[in-house]
Design an enzyme around this catalytic site. Structure first.
Site, short mmCIF file in Angstrom:
data_model
loop_
_atom_site.label_atom_id
_atom_site.label_comp_id
_atom_site.label_asym_id
_atom_site.label_seq_id
_atom_site.Cartn_x
_atom_site.Cartn_y
_atom_site.Cartn_z
CE LYS A 20 -18.20 41.73 -18.28
NZ LYS A 20 -17.20 42.48 -19.07
CG ASP A 32 -22.34 25.76 -23.67
OD1 ASP A 32 -22.68 26.95 -23.38
OD2 ASP A 32 -23.46 24.78 -23.53
CG HIS A 37 -11.50 49.31 -19.91
ND1 HIS A 37 -11.40 48.02 -19.96
CD2 HIS A 37 -12.57 49.73 -20.61
CE1 HIS A 37 -12.56 47.64 -20.53
NE2 HIS A 37 -13.28 48.64 -21.11
P1 NAD Z 1 -21.03 14.77 -27.15
O1 NAD Z 1 -22.28 13.96 -26.81
O2 NAD Z 1 -20.98 15.30 -28.69
O3 NAD Z 1 -19.55 13.90 -27.13
C1 NAD Z 1 -19.59 13.23 -26.11
C2 NAD Z 1 -19.21 11.92 -26.33
O4 NAD Z 1 -17.94 11.41 -26.77
C3 NAD Z 1 -19.07 10.99 -25.00
O5 NAD Z 1 -20.39 10.58 -24.70
C4 NAD Z 1 -18.47 9.76 -25.62
O6 NAD Z 1 -19.58 8.61 -25.80
C5 NAD Z 1 -17.53 10.11 -26.51
N1 NAD Z 1 -16.22 10.28 -26.15
C6 NAD Z 1 -15.32 9.94 -27.20
N2 NAD Z 1 -13.92 10.21 -26.53
C7 NAD Z 1 -14.09 10.52 -25.24
C8 NAD Z 1 -13.15 10.97 -24.08
N3 NAD Z 1 -12.05 10.88 -24.23
N4 NAD Z 1 -13.99 11.34 -23.10
C9 NAD Z 1 -15.29 11.42 -23.12
N5 NAD Z 1 -15.98 11.06 -23.95
C10 NAD Z 1 -15.60 10.59 -25.08
O7 NAD Z 1 -20.57 15.91 -26.41
P2 NAD Z 1 -20.96 16.08 -24.88
O8 NAD Z 1 -19.83 16.82 -24.09
O9 NAD Z 1 -21.81 15.01 -24.13
O10 NAD Z 1 -21.85 17.57 -25.04
C11 NAD Z 1 -21.34 18.83 -25.21
C12 NAD Z 1 -22.50 19.74 -25.82
O11 NAD Z 1 -23.79 19.67 -25.39
C13 NAD Z 1 -22.16 21.13 -25.88
O12 NAD Z 1 -22.07 21.50 -27.21
C14 NAD Z 1 -23.12 21.82 -25.10
O13 NAD Z 1 -23.20 23.08 -25.78
C15 NAD Z 1 -24.26 20.97 -25.44
N6 NAD Z 1 -25.62 20.98 -24.38
C16 NAD Z 1 -25.36 21.77 -23.36
C17 NAD Z 1 -26.41 21.72 -22.33
C18 NAD Z 1 -26.14 22.63 -20.91
O14 NAD Z 1 -25.23 23.10 -20.81
N7 NAD Z 1 -27.37 22.98 -20.32
C19 NAD Z 1 -27.50 21.06 -22.67
C20 NAD Z 1 -27.75 20.30 -23.71
C21 NAD Z 1 -26.40 20.25 -24.74
#
Ligand code: NAD
Length: 421
Positions: A261, A277, A375
């Site tokens: 923690k 996240d 603390h």
């Molecule tokens: P996102 O889908 O918003 O963006 C990612 C997309 O950006 C990629 O798929 C790609 O198409 C594009 N991209 C552009 N430039 C890029 C680069 N340089 N590198 C990689 N991709 C690039 O975001 P994400 O990262 O897929 O999802 C993150 C979000 O999903 C967070 O907010 C999270 O809280 C949420 N989420 C989390 C969970 C979980 O942790 N269990 C489940 C569902 C959603």
């Protein structure tokens, strides 16, 4: 008191209209409503686009961790946390290992795992091979799902197929292993899992249920290590106390939970400051800590050839520079700018170093003066505020509480009363 929790159509209103509805449904005072209407430095439209039923924002202090050297470079690290001592702990740990070069970091890459659950297959072992044979088709389906990711050097990398015995029957679980580059990748890999699942069902004759990422991001590990010299930490006794505290955490889950923690105090503060996240990172870290079957320490502590203290951490860190709130929250973008972070991997490595620094300070305090001394000095300010101290009174009440060695709200109230007389 709330008259009813049924507020139909709340989601269709603007944040201000929602606040009015809220004031009708509760006994909130006008000043509380005005407080909520002040959205601080996250503008209303942005907040409203991020989550549902927005009525305000929750400000958390953003502090700067100083003294950090990571991979030979000085770096200032923004940390968002409501807990006192967390930022001071990182500053202190970093200062004490500057003379030994600070933190050295590494990463296993940016691979995420999406899981596809297949049930009702007559022969799971047979189905496993049927899926493995389709690697090239699976790759094509995944990469077609996210051409932007492909353009940034990411995309499908591999599959892994596991058969799991459940109470009812066996399941066949396919892992899509995807390089998500500078994205955390949840949405990216979830979309891929959804696209691939119908094909898996068709190839095997089974039924697909869940299609979602695993937060146990054990192919996205960030690593950091550092050495603290005996002179800096105050001698062999302190070092041995730290080692003993680590051994305790490594063999006892009750202690390990608190130990980890503390690490997450540092980790989550940077994750939050950068709009990433926190729950995803925390779930991954704790699951990884239990990978041996017993929940253990995320850090390792030891001694080098000269008797100095060595520490290291290895932790899954699914963080991004794109996606989620990382770009939409203006403070998150500024946090990345302060650190001059260019890649998600660099961010993950930085966060790992902060986690290690945090752990060093916590163990050192526990092994020497005890955690409460440092603390409580900071906590005294919170207690002073709780007792009603305002402005300059906070510092005065807090220092008197510390001087008395009793950080209690009733005593703070007494001090405040006599101060105001
Ligand atoms: P996102 O889908 O918003 O963006 C990612 C997309 O950006 C990629 O798929 C790609 O198409 C594009 N991209 C552009 N430039 C890029 C680069 N340089 N590198 C990689 N991709 C690039 O975001 P994400 O990262 O897929 O999802 C993150 C979000 O999903 C967070 O907010 C999270 O809280 C949420 N989420 C989390 C969970 C979980 O942790 N269990 C489940 C569902 C959603």
């Amino acid at each position: 008191m709330t008259t009813t929790s049924r507020l139909p159509g709340l989601h269709k209103l603007s944040p201000l209209e929602r606040l009015h509805k809220l004031s009708e449904a509760t006994a909130l005072s006008q000043s509380s409503i005005e407080h909520l209407a002040n959205m601080g430095n996250l503008n209303t439209a942005t907040a409203d686009s991020m989550v549902e039923n927005v009525i305000g924002t929750m400000n958390i202090p953003l502090g700067i961790a100083t003294n950090m050297i990571i991979d030979g470079l000085d770096i200032l690290i923004p940390m968002a946390t409501e807990e006192s001592s967390v930022i001071a702990a990182v500053c202190n740990a970093a200062r004490q290992c500057r003379n030994t070069g600070g933190f050295t970091t590494a990463s296993s890459g940016s691979l995420m795992i999406a899981q596809i659950q297949l049930v009702d297959v007559p022969n799971p072992a047979f189905a496993r091979l049927q899926i493995l044979e389709r690697l090239n088709e699976i790759k094509m389906i995944c990469d077609e799902t996210d051409p932007v990711l492909l353009k940034h050097g990411g995309g499908f990398r591999d599959i892994e197929v596991r058969t799991l015995a459940s109470r009812a029957s066996s399941m066949v679980i396919t892992h899509l292993i995807v390089d998500t580059r500078d994205a955390m990748g949840a949405n990216a890999v979830n979309s891929m899992a959804e696209a691939v699942a119908p094909y898996i069902a068709q190839w095997t004759g089974g039924r697909c249920y869940l299609r979602i990422l695993s937060n146990l991001a054990d192919r996205r590990l960030a690593r950091a290590r550092a050495t603290w010299s005996l002179e800096e930490i105050g001698g062999a006794e302190v070092r041995d106390g730290i080692l003993s505290a680590f051994e305790f955490a490594d063999i006892d889950p009750y202690r390990a939970a608190t130990h980890n923690k503390g690490i997450m105090n540092g980790v989550s503060a940077v994750v939050l400051a950068t709009g990433n996240d926190t729950r995803a990172v925390e779930a991954g870290a704790h699951a990884y800590a239990a990978r041996s079957g017993q929940y253990r320490s995320l850090t390792q502590w030891g001694i080098d050839g000269d008797g100095n203290l060595t520490g290291s951490i290895e932790i899954p860190l699914a963080v991004g520079l794109i996606g989620g709130a990382t770009r939409s929250h203006p403070t998150a973008s500024i946090a990345l700018e302060i650190m001059n972070i260019q890649t998600a991997e660099q961010l993950a490595r930085t966060i790992a170093a902060v986690g290690l620094a945090q752990n060093f300070s916590a163990l050192k305090a526990l092994a020497t003066t005890g955690i409460q001394k440092g603390h409580m000095a900071l906590h005294a300010k919170n207690i002073a505020v709780m007792a009603g101290a305002l402005g300059d009174e906070i510092e005065t009440v807090a220092s008197q509480l510390v001087a008395q060695g009793k950080i209690r709200v009733d005593i703070a109230e007494e001090i405040l009363t006599s101060l105001r007389q």
